[in-house]
Scaffold this motif. Structure first.
Motif, PDB file in Angstrom:
ATOM      1  N   LYS A  14     -51.762  -8.143  11.911  1.00  5.62           N
ATOM      2  CA  LYS A  14     -50.433  -8.635  12.294  1.00  5.62           C
ATOM      3  C   LYS A  14     -50.050  -9.876  11.481  1.00  5.62           C
ATOM      4  O   LYS A  14     -50.890 -10.675  11.103  1.00  5.62           O
ATOM      5  CB  LYS A  14     -50.386  -8.950  13.786  1.00  5.62           C
ATOM      6  N   GLN A  15     -48.750  -9.974  11.248  1.00  4.19           N
ATOM      7  CA  GLN A  15     -48.174 -11.135  10.573  1.00  4.19           C
ATOM      8  C   GLN A  15     -47.172 -11.782  11.523  1.00  4.19           C
ATOM      9  O   GLN A  15     -46.688 -11.144  12.453  1.00  4.19           O
ATOM     10  CB  GLN A  15     -47.472 -10.714   9.286  1.00  4.19           C
ATOM     11  N   TYR A  16     -46.852 -13.033  11.262  1.00  2.65           N
ATOM     12  CA  TYR A  16     -45.949 -13.789  12.122  1.00  2.65           C
ATOM     13  C   TYR A  16     -44.600 -13.954  11.455  1.00  2.65           C
ATOM     14  O   TYR A  16     -44.509 -14.412  10.316  1.00  2.65           O
ATOM     15  CB  TYR A  16     -46.562 -15.159  12.422  1.00  2.65           C
ATOM     16  N   ASP A  17     -43.532 -13.579  12.166  1.00  7.28           N
ATOM     17  CA  ASP A  17     -42.171 -13.768  11.685  1.00  7.28           C
ATOM     18  C   ASP A  17     -41.672 -15.110  12.210  1.00  7.28           C
ATOM     19  O   ASP A  17     -41.436 -15.263  13.420  1.00  7.28           O
ATOM     20  CB  ASP A  17     -41.269 -12.625  12.178  1.00  7.28           C
ATOM     21  N   GLU A  18     -41.515 -16.084  11.323  1.00  3.22           N
ATOM     22  CA  GLU A  18     -41.130 -17.432  11.722  1.00  3.22           C
ATOM     23  C   GLU A  18     -39.710 -17.497  12.286  1.00  3.22           C
ATOM     24  O   GLU A  18     -39.386 -18.399  13.057  1.00  3.22           O
ATOM     25  CB  GLU A  18     -41.254 -18.385  10.535  1.00  3.22           C
ATOM     26  N   ILE A  19     -38.870 -16.557  11.920  1.00  2.00           N
ATOM     27  CA  ILE A  19     -37.482 -16.543  12.398  1.00  2.00           C
ATOM     28  C   ILE A  19     -37.414 -16.055  13.844  1.00  2.00           C
ATOM     29  O   ILE A  19     -36.796 -16.684  14.697  1.00  2.00           O
ATOM     30  CB  ILE A  19     -36.587 -15.646  11.508  1.00  2.00           C
ATOM     31  N   TYR A 110     -55.585 -12.162  11.085  1.00  2.00           N
ATOM     32  CA  TYR A 110     -56.174 -12.697   9.854  1.00  2.00           C
ATOM     33  C   TYR A 110     -55.228 -13.702   9.191  1.00  2.00           C
ATOM     34  O   TYR A 110     -55.659 -14.735   8.680  1.00  2.00           O
ATOM     35  CB  TYR A 110     -56.504 -11.554   8.897  1.00  2.00           C
ATOM     36  N   ALA A 111     -53.947 -13.409   9.226  1.00  2.00           N
ATOM     37  CA  ALA A 111     -52.949 -14.257   8.563  1.00  2.00           C
ATOM     38  C   ALA A 111     -52.905 -15.675   9.145  1.00  2.00           C
ATOM     39  O   ALA A 111     -52.397 -16.594   8.502  1.00  2.00           O
ATOM     40  CB  ALA A 111     -51.566 -13.620   8.669  1.00  2.00           C
ATOM     41  N   PHE A 112     -53.449 -15.890  10.335  1.00  2.00           N
ATOM     42  CA  PHE A 112     -53.402 -17.214  10.958  1.00  2.00           C
ATOM     43  C   PHE A 112     -54.433 -18.167  10.370  1.00  2.00           C
ATOM     44  O   PHE A 112     -54.386 -19.357  10.634  1.00  2.00           O
ATOM     45  CB  PHE A 112     -53.613 -17.099  12.468  1.00  2.00           C
ATOM     46  N   GLY A 113     -55.387 -17.655   9.608  1.00  2.00           N
ATOM     47  CA  GLY A 113     -56.376 -18.516   8.970  1.00  2.00           C
ATOM     48  C   GLY A 113     -57.578 -18.859   9.831  1.00  2.00           C
ATOM     49  O   GLY A 113     -58.629 -19.212   9.321  1.00  2.00           O
ATOM     50  N   SER A 114     -57.449 -18.765  11.134  1.00  2.00           N
ATOM     51  CA  SER A 114     -58.563 -19.072  12.039  1.00  2.00           C
ATOM     52  C   SER A 114     -59.069 -17.800  12.719  1.00  2.00           C
ATOM     53  O   SER A 114     -59.650 -17.841  13.791  1.00  2.00           O
ATOM     54  CB  SER A 114     -58.118 -20.082  13.097  1.00  2.00           C
ATOM     55  N   SER A 115     -58.843 -16.678  12.063  1.00  2.00           N
ATOM     56  CA  SER A 115     -59.160 -15.377  12.648  1.00  2.00           C
ATOM     57  C   SER A 115     -60.652 -15.088  12.641  1.00  2.00           C
ATOM     58  O   SER A 115     -61.388 -15.491  11.742  1.00  2.00           O
ATOM     59  CB  SER A 115     -58.430 -14.280  11.862  1.00  2.00           C
ATOM     60  N   ASP A 116     -61.059 -14.327  13.622  1.00  2.00           N
ATOM     61  CA  ASP A 116     -62.404 -13.773  13.673  1.00  2.00           C
ATOM     62  C   ASP A 116     -62.496 -12.479  12.874  1.00  2.00           C
ATOM     63  O   ASP A 116     -63.562 -11.900  12.722  1.00  2.00           O
ATOM     64  CB  ASP A 116     -62.820 -13.517  15.127  1.00  2.00           C
TER      65      ASP A 116
END
Length: 162
Positions: A14-19, A110-116
């Protein structure tokens, strides 16, 4: 020893949509994760679907089963959402008996950088190389037979069922 990695989505990708503030799917991170992990394992990555596992249907599970049955590799890793990972493992256990299949996922994208996710993927690839034929779930550095594991929603980890 070649391993097929079947990508099915889940929090892993998953990715995060900042908008909008929503999580969404675009492309899988698996090739990047293998590169960053400096993996030397012979793998073929194949994206089957990009779904939240809560939206996965029996028809989607049938697609996963069919791809596992027809795979030339007898060692398979499946990236999958954690909420229904055990249900997919059960569907595989009914239909695939001669291959080693390891399902894994992530609690944090994964995209959050702190992913397991990176650790779980590496563990799953390693377990797929050494475990005997069967269906397994690999999370948090542990592997579990498909029918002896559950997701503890209170603690956010997978645990063995006694």
């Amino acid at each position: 020893m070649a391993i097929r990695i079947l990508v099915c989505g889940g929090t892993f990708d998953k990715q995060y949509d900042e908008i909008t503030g929503r999580l969404f799917f675009k492309d899988t991170y698996v090739p990047e994760m293998l590169r960053l992990g400096r993996s030397r394992v012979d793998v073929t990555v194949q994206t089957l679907m990009m779904l939240d596992s809560l939206e996965m249907t029996d028809a989607d599970r049938a697609v996963i089963v069919q791809h596992c049955q027809s795979s030339l590799e007898d060692r398979i890793v499946i990236t999958h959402g954690t909420d229904t990972m055990v249900e997919t493992a059960a569907a595989l256990a009914k239909a695939v008996t001669t291959k080693t299949i390891v399902l894994t996922g992530a609690m944090i994208p994964y995209a959050f950088g702190s992913s397991d996710g990176l650790f779980n993927l590496g563990s799953a690839v390693s377990f797929a190389q050494v475990l005997p034929s069967g269906i397994y779930v690999a999370m948090n550095g542990q592997y579990f037979p498909w029918n002896r594991v559950r997701k503890n929603r209170d603690s956010g980890v997978f645990e063995a069922i006694p």
